[in-house]
Enzyme design. Structure first.
Site, short mmCIF file in Angstrom:
data_model
loop_
_atom_site.label_atom_id
_atom_site.label_comp_id
_atom_site.label_asym_id
_atom_site.label_seq_id
_atom_site.Cartn_x
_atom_site.Cartn_y
_atom_site.Cartn_z
N HIS A 17 32.99 -9.85 -61.76
CA HIS A 17 32.94 -10.64 -63.00
C HIS A 17 32.60 -9.74 -64.19
O HIS A 17 33.21 -9.83 -65.25
CB HIS A 17 31.85 -11.72 -62.93
CG HIS A 17 32.04 -12.78 -61.88
ND1 HIS A 17 31.15 -12.98 -60.87
CD2 HIS A 17 33.02 -13.70 -61.71
CE1 HIS A 17 31.55 -14.00 -60.12
NE2 HIS A 17 32.69 -14.45 -60.59
N ARG A 90 42.06 -11.55 -58.38
CA ARG A 90 41.88 -10.50 -57.37
C ARG A 90 43.08 -10.39 -56.45
O ARG A 90 43.51 -9.32 -56.09
CB ARG A 90 40.64 -10.82 -56.50
CG ARG A 90 39.33 -10.60 -57.20
CD ARG A 90 38.21 -11.30 -56.49
NE ARG A 90 38.38 -12.76 -56.59
CZ ARG A 90 37.51 -13.64 -56.13
NH1 ARG A 90 36.43 -13.24 -55.52
NH2 ARG A 90 37.72 -14.94 -56.28
N SER A 128 31.45 -13.86 -54.89
CA SER A 128 30.11 -14.46 -54.88
C SER A 128 29.77 -14.95 -53.48
O SER A 128 28.63 -14.87 -53.03
CB SER A 128 30.03 -15.62 -55.87
OG SER A 128 30.32 -15.19 -57.17
P1 ADP Z 1 34.70 -20.51 -59.69
O1 ADP Z 1 33.69 -21.30 -58.93
O2 ADP Z 1 35.22 -21.15 -60.92
O3 ADP Z 1 35.79 -19.88 -58.84
P2 ADP Z 1 33.60 -17.86 -59.86
O4 ADP Z 1 32.30 -17.56 -60.53
O5 ADP Z 1 33.66 -17.64 -58.39
O6 ADP Z 1 33.84 -19.34 -60.27
O7 ADP Z 1 34.81 -17.08 -60.50
C1 ADP Z 1 35.10 -17.14 -61.88
C2 ADP Z 1 36.32 -16.28 -62.17
O8 ADP Z 1 36.03 -14.93 -61.86
C3 ADP Z 1 37.58 -16.63 -61.39
O9 ADP Z 1 38.69 -16.45 -62.24
C4 ADP Z 1 37.60 -15.59 -60.30
O10 ADP Z 1 38.93 -15.34 -59.85
C5 ADP Z 1 37.04 -14.40 -61.02
N1 ADP Z 1 36.44 -13.43 -60.11
C6 ADP Z 1 35.55 -13.66 -59.14
N2 ADP Z 1 35.24 -12.52 -58.48
C7 ADP Z 1 35.97 -11.53 -59.07
C8 ADP Z 1 36.13 -10.11 -58.83
N3 ADP Z 1 35.47 -9.50 -57.84
N4 ADP Z 1 36.98 -9.42 -59.63
C9 ADP Z 1 37.65 -10.06 -60.61
N5 ADP Z 1 37.57 -11.38 -60.87
C10 ADP Z 1 36.74 -12.11 -60.12
#
Ligand code: ADP
Length: 152
Positions: A17, A90, A128
């Site tokens: 993130h 991703r 996460s």
């Molecule tokens: P949600 O519950 O909305 O999926 P997240 O916090 O898991 O929330 O993810 C928010 C955004 O961040 C999503 O667009 C997800 O694809 C992106 N994301 C999560 N992990 C990564 C990562 N390791 N690299 C790039 N983008 C990520």
């Protein structure tokens, strides 16, 4: 004023993130990291913990602010006059999932555009979910979360 909302659970924020947020900084005047609160979901970190962690991680970045919201992301964006939604991609699975949401959002709010940044290869396996599993099993998460992460 180009204002983007990065909606997510951030349960917890990872270096994946963080990298997307840092790469998006030159594209926008302001980025709001907005924690979407879904009452049907069980979170590992409380909303307060996630808000303070995000604040701590980006305390030196004036273009970033932290918030939370309930309900539709597009309604939240409209309420704060944001014109873009930021998301990270991703994998192909992320793309398929995000594509349907982005198309539905565009249908409901044509004035809003979703901007996707493709994750760097070294972050594409970080989620996460995996970080939570490591935490639950007493492992070391330090290489997967930002430097100013507040430990539980
Ligand atoms: P949600 O519950 O909305 O999926 P997240 O916090 O898991 O929330 O993810 C928010 C955004 O961040 C999503 O667009 C997800 O694809 C992106 N994301 C999560 N992990 C990564 C990562 N390791 N690299 C790039 N983008 C990520």
């Amino acid at each position: 004023m180009k204002r983007a909302v990065f909606p997510g659970s951030f349960d917890p924020i990872t270096v994946g993130h963080e990298a997307i947020i840092n790469r998006a900084l030159p594209l926008f005047d302001e980025i709001i990291l907005a924690i979407g609160v879904n009452s049907n979901k069980n979170y590992f970190f409380t909303l307060e913990e996630r808000i303070s962690t995000l604040k701590n991680c980006f305390k030196n970045e004036p273009k970033i602010s932290i918030s939370s919201y309930q309900g539709l992301t597009i309604e939240y964006c409209k309420s704060i006059s944001a014109d873009h939604i930021l998301r990270g991609l991703r994998t192909a699975a992320d793309f398929e999932f995000e594509r349907t949401i982005a198309l539905m959002n565009k249908k409901m709010a044509p004035e809003l555009d979703t901007i996707f940044l493709i994750s760097e290869p070294e972050h594409s396996a970080i989620s996460s979910t995996v970080v939570r599993e490591i935490l639950k099993n007493g492992g070391d998460i330090s290489e997967f979360v930002p430097a100013n992460f507040i430990k539980k």
